[in-house]
Write a protein that holds these residues in place. Structure first.
Motif, short mmCIF file in Angstrom:
data_model
loop_
_atom_site.label_atom_id
_atom_site.label_comp_id
_atom_site.label_asym_id
_atom_site.label_seq_id
_atom_site.Cartn_x
_atom_site.Cartn_y
_atom_site.Cartn_z
N HIS A 171 -79.10 67.19 -11.84
CA HIS A 171 -78.36 67.06 -10.57
C HIS A 171 -79.15 66.14 -9.63
N HIS A 172 -78.46 65.27 -8.94
CA HIS A 172 -79.14 64.29 -8.08
C HIS A 172 -79.98 64.91 -6.97
N LEU A 173 -79.64 66.10 -6.51
CA LEU A 173 -80.46 66.74 -5.48
C LEU A 173 -81.78 67.26 -6.05
N ILE A 174 -81.84 67.43 -7.35
CA ILE A 174 -83.07 67.86 -8.02
C ILE A 174 -83.83 66.64 -8.57
N SER A 175 -83.10 65.79 -9.29
CA SER A 175 -83.74 64.65 -9.97
C SER A 175 -83.98 63.45 -9.06
N GLY A 176 -83.18 63.34 -7.99
CA GLY A 176 -83.27 62.17 -7.13
C GLY A 176 -82.55 60.96 -7.69
N GLU A 177 -81.84 61.13 -8.81
CA GLU A 177 -81.15 60.03 -9.47
C GLU A 177 -79.64 60.29 -9.50
N LEU A 178 -78.88 59.52 -8.70
CA LEU A 178 -77.43 59.70 -8.66
C LEU A 178 -76.77 59.42 -10.00
N GLY A 179 -77.26 58.47 -10.76
CA GLY A 179 -76.61 58.07 -12.01
C GLY A 179 -76.97 58.89 -13.22
N LEU A 180 -77.90 59.83 -13.08
CA LEU A 180 -78.34 60.61 -14.22
C LEU A 180 -77.20 61.42 -14.83
N VAL A 181 -76.32 61.93 -14.02
CA VAL A 181 -75.17 62.69 -14.51
C VAL A 181 -74.34 61.86 -15.49
N HIS A 182 -74.28 60.56 -15.25
CA HIS A 182 -73.51 59.67 -16.13
C HIS A 182 -74.31 59.27 -17.36
N SER A 183 -75.57 58.88 -17.16
CA SER A 183 -76.37 58.41 -18.30
C SER A 183 -76.63 59.52 -19.31
N LEU A 184 -76.60 60.76 -18.88
CA LEU A 184 -76.79 61.88 -19.80
C LEU A 184 -75.47 62.37 -20.40
N GLY A 185 -74.38 61.71 -20.04
CA GLY A 185 -73.08 62.10 -20.60
C GLY A 185 -72.51 63.38 -20.01
N LYS A 186 -72.93 63.72 -18.81
CA LYS A 186 -72.46 64.95 -18.16
C LYS A 186 -71.21 64.70 -17.31
N SER A 187 -70.72 63.47 -17.30
CA SER A 187 -69.56 63.13 -16.48
C SER A 187 -68.43 62.59 -17.34
N VAL A 188 -67.32 62.29 -16.71
CA VAL A 188 -66.15 61.74 -17.40
C VAL A 188 -66.21 60.22 -17.50
N ALA A 189 -67.31 59.63 -17.08
CA ALA A 189 -67.46 58.17 -17.07
C ALA A 189 -67.14 57.58 -18.43
N ASP A 190 -66.24 56.64 -18.40
CA ASP A 190 -65.91 55.81 -19.56
C ASP A 190 -65.17 56.49 -20.70
N TRP A 191 -64.77 57.75 -20.59
CA TRP A 191 -64.03 58.34 -21.70
C TRP A 191 -62.67 58.93 -21.33
N CYS A 192 -62.42 59.16 -20.08
CA CYS A 192 -61.10 59.70 -19.74
C CYS A 192 -60.11 58.56 -19.52
N VAL A 193 -58.84 58.92 -19.50
CA VAL A 193 -57.75 57.96 -19.38
C VAL A 193 -56.94 58.30 -18.13
N PRO A 194 -56.62 57.33 -17.30
CA PRO A 194 -55.79 57.63 -16.12
C PRO A 194 -54.43 58.22 -16.53
N ILE A 195 -54.01 59.22 -15.83
CA ILE A 195 -52.77 59.92 -16.15
C ILE A 195 -51.56 58.99 -16.19
N ASP A 196 -51.58 57.94 -15.39
CA ASP A 196 -50.43 57.05 -15.38
C ASP A 196 -50.35 56.17 -16.63
N GLN A 197 -51.34 56.28 -17.51
CA GLN A 197 -51.31 55.55 -18.78
C GLN A 197 -50.92 56.45 -19.96
N VAL A 198 -50.56 57.70 -19.66
CA VAL A 198 -50.24 58.66 -20.71
C VAL A 198 -48.84 59.21 -20.48
N ASP A 199 -48.05 59.22 -21.54
CA ASP A 199 -46.70 59.79 -21.47
C ASP A 199 -46.82 61.30 -21.28
N GLU A 200 -46.01 61.86 -20.42
CA GLU A 200 -46.07 63.29 -20.12
C GLU A 200 -45.93 64.14 -21.38
#
Length: 143
Positions: free
Chosen positions: A102-131
């Motif tokens: 967590h950035h408040l512990i590590s001091g690194e805002l991007g760590l959540v992404h570089s460690l794969g703890k976020s949705v960065a680069d793998w989710c798809v916007p809902i408007d690109q998916v048929d209901e």
């Protein structure tokens, strides 16, 4: 460590906002089973989520743009048990420690992404998916 020294209601607006780890998991579209009320996450994000930055493109006006947008508050956090167990709001509400990444512990805002703890680069916007395909997009959320 203001989150350990104050109750959730005592936090200032900026302190509350800073607790967010920026994972974007709360911005994923969720489906609720009408019989069991169980909530399932999909790999689809809100159309306002910038997937690369994992930031809302209209954060200040998100409730006007997307009325069903989830507003997480000190008053409702304990009822939102479907949020990931790694959610900082949930952890603090339970009196638990924030994860080391967590950035408040590590001091690194991007760590959540570089460690794969976020949705960065793998989710798809809902408007690109048929209901009709949403149920095929159900995923397990890793904490």
């Amino acid at each position: 460590m203001f989150w350990k020294e104050k109750s959730l209601i005592q936090l200032s607006a900026s302190e509350w906002e800073s607790l967010c780890d920026g994972c974007g998991k709360c911005c994923l579209v969720k489906l609720e089973d009408p019989d069991t009320f169980e909530v399932a996450y999909t790999a689809c994000s809100c159309s306002l989520l910038d997937i690369e930055k994992v930031q809302c493109q209209k954060y200040e006006n998100r409730f006007e743009a997307v009325p069903e947008c989830l507003k997480i508050t000190p008053e409702n956090i304990e009822k939102l048990d479907y949020l990931p167990s790694s959610c900082a709001y949930r952890l603090v509400a339970k009196g638990e420690d924030l994860p080391e990444w967590h950035h408040l512990i590590s001091g690194e805002l991007g760590l959540v992404h570089s460690l794969g703890k976020s949705v960065a680069d793998w989710c798809v916007p809902i408007d690109q998916v048929d209901e009709d395909d949403l149920v095929d997009m159900i995923i397990e959320i890793e904490d």
